[in-house]
Design an enzyme around this catalytic site. Structure first.
Site, PDB file in Angstrom:
ATOM      1  CG  HIS A  92       0.994   8.662   1.104  1.00 29.65           C
ATOM      2  ND1 HIS A  92       1.777   8.207   2.206  1.00 29.65           N
ATOM      3  CD2 HIS A  92       1.871   9.651   0.404  1.00 29.65           C
ATOM      4  CE1 HIS A  92       3.062   8.969   2.426  1.00 29.65           C
ATOM      5  NE2 HIS A  92       3.133   9.544   1.254  1.00 29.65           N
ATOM      6  CE  LYS A  95      11.301  -2.657   1.550  1.00 31.60           C
ATOM      7  NZ  LYS A  95      11.513  -3.782   2.352  1.00 31.60           N
TER       8      LYS A  95
END
Length: 184
Positions: free
Chosen positions: A36, A101
């Site tokens: 990222h 999650k």
């Protein structure tokens, strides 16, 4: 159970409701913290990204090495808030689905509403099970990052839960509120 095909369209995303169970088929990509950071640097430097983000899905995973004869090793989700500082620019480019999650920060949820995106929860600890839905895996960028390299995954029937829908409804908040009500 709702079946979704990647790449994702706004109309499909807008139909999803927090708590829905979905099955995804098609191509999604992997990316964690280090990947990222590189993608965001590419955006800032006006460089091409490793894949077309518009309509795409990113699974926050760093799979374990595959054993002989396997397509991929265990592919359990990474805690998503680790990407929160780096997510909004991707949503603005049309990212539609994030898979991981745990909870997300408010600025990510606000950007999801604005850009019509969803956050899907994968079950932590179920990496070996999840890997069975992955039919093809190919490193496409940042190979030097090892497990954190960007991979192109072809998935079939990947089961997930809509944790945060494109309207901001959040299963983590709903669940907490339901539990509080039941314990009164």
């Amino acid at each position: 159970m709702i079946e979704l095909k990647a790449p994702f369209k706004n109309e499909d995303i807008e139909k999803l409701v927090c708590g829905d169970v979905v099955k995804i088929s098609g191509v999604i990509y992997t990316g964690r913290d280090a990947a990222h950071k590189r993608m965001i640097n590419s955006i800032h430097n006006k460089e091409e990204l490793p894949f077309d983000v518009n309509g795409a899905g990113i699974y926050y995973v760093g799979p374990s090495p595959s054993k002989e004869g396997q397509i991929i090793g265990s592919a359990g989700p990474t805690t998503s808030y680790r990407m929160d500082d780096l997510t909004v620019p991707l949503l603005e480019l049309g990212l539609k689905v994030m898979i991981g999650k745990g909870k997300r920060r408010e600025e990510v949820v606000s950007s999801m509403i604005k850009n019509k995106a969803v956050y899907l929860a994968a079950i932590g600890g179920a990496g070996a099970y999840i890997s069975h839905a992955i039919k093809k895996c190919e490193v496409i960028a940042y190979e030097d990052l090892g497990p954190e390299a960007v991979r192109r995954l072809e998935v079939e029937g990947l089961q997930l839960i809509v944790a945060i829908d494109s309207y901001g409804n959040n299963i983590y908040e709903k669940g907490r509120a339901m539990f509080a009500k039941e314990s009164e």
